[in-house]
Design an enzyme around this catalytic site. Structure first.
Site, mmCIF file in Angstrom:
data_model
loop_
_atom_site.group_PDB
_atom_site.id
_atom_site.type_symbol
_atom_site.label_atom_id
_atom_site.label_comp_id
_atom_site.label_asym_id
_atom_site.label_seq_id
_atom_site.Cartn_x
_atom_site.Cartn_y
_atom_site.Cartn_z
ATOM 1 N N TRP A 1 0.792 -1.219 -0.112
ATOM 2 C CA TRP A 1 -0.006 0.079 -0.040
ATOM 3 C C TRP A 1 0.933 1.190 0.045
ATOM 4 C CZ3 TRP A 1 -5.378 0.199 -0.010
ATOM 5 C CH2 TRP A 1 -5.878 1.474 0.246
ATOM 6 N N ASP A 2 1.158 1.906 -1.124
ATOM 7 C CA ASP A 2 2.019 2.983 -1.359
ATOM 8 C C ASP A 2 1.465 4.305 -1.474
ATOM 9 O OD1 ASP A 2 0.943 2.796 -3.982
ATOM 10 O OD2 ASP A 2 3.294 2.214 -4.627
ATOM 11 N N CYS A 3 0.103 4.282 -1.468
ATOM 12 C CA CYS A 3 -0.722 5.510 -1.826
ATOM 13 C C CYS A 3 -0.609 6.291 -3.044
ATOM 14 C CB CYS A 3 -0.517 6.673 -0.651
ATOM 15 S SG CYS A 3 -0.480 6.071 0.881
#
Length: 242
Positions: A30-32
């Site tokens: 989850w790296d945005c």
């Protein structure tokens, strides 16, 4: 003879389904960042007209209109488009979840034919062995430089607290310094259920999913997966279907 034809047809369909099945592993991330399948396709209006493009969001997780989303640069490249909080996984039953994924391997761009396709994966190892997840691919990543032993064909489940990978700048831009130390290891992310409470409120549910539903960290677990028709619950979030 009629029965033989039917039997031959059924066997052919079964064989085709087996050939489509892929043995791989699951990981989390989850790296945005804005998903690759949300980017502009100026030379392929046919794709926009038929398949569509994955949605992206503003920093406050409100969804961009399609044309604005297509043209907005990813926050991981200094832009204003982010991964939507709605992309986190959710349980449907004790043995089935829905979610979104990054497919490893192939061209990391919106024209990749895997963009917006859905797959049903069943774990064959790990705490979730026997359970299934239907995911829609909204991002593509090359196999190199992804850490751990991630290889082509593996699925990175888009899971809050799953690891920011090579792009820590995305979540810093969206959630600020307050959460700078909340995301866990770059690859693998947080390592316990208790760590989920340190994430932004709107992402904690997807983090708890790993430990409450899947029963562990999910990274490196074996799966077998094959293509399926996308459920409306996923396409309503992503805005696209292949």
């Amino acid at each position: 003879m009629f029965v033989s034809v039917i039997l031959s047809t059924l066997l052919g369909v079964a064989a085709a389904q087996v050939q489509q099945a892929v043995m791989a592993k699951t990981y989390t991330g989850w790296d945005c960042c804005k998903p690759a399948c949300a980017n502009a396709l100026p030379l392929r209006p046919d794709i926009i007209a038929t398949r569509g493009a994955a949605a992206s969001c503003r920093a406050d997780n409100t969804r961009f209109p399609l044309q604005q989303s297509l043209l907005a640069a990813s926050a991981c490249n200094g832009g204003a488009a982010f991964l939507c909080a709605a992309y986190q996984p959710v349980p449907v039953s004790d043995t089935l979840s829905y979610g979104f994924a990054i497919l490893m391997g192939g061209a990391a761009g919106p024209a990749n034919p895997a963009c917006c396709r859905c797959y049903e994966a069943q774990w064959t190892s790990g705490a979730a062995a026997g359970k299934k997840i239907v995911v829609q691919v909204v991002n593509i990543a090359e196999s190199s430089g992804t850490g751990n032993d991630i290889g082509a064909g593996d699925l990175i489940l888009i899971t809050p607290g799953g690891g920011v990978g090579p792009h820590p700048e995305g979540c810093r831009a969206q959630y600020g310094q307050r959460f700078a130390n909340s995301w866990g290891a770059d690859y693998g992310g947080v390592t316990s259920r208790e760590n989920c409470a340190n994430l932004p409120d709107d992402l904690q549910g997807g983090c708890y999913w790993r430990y409450n539903w899947a029963g562990g960290e999910v990274n490196g677990w074996d799966i077998i997966y094959q293509p399926v028709t996308c459920p409306s619950r996923l396409t309503e979030i992503s805005g696209c279907a292949a």
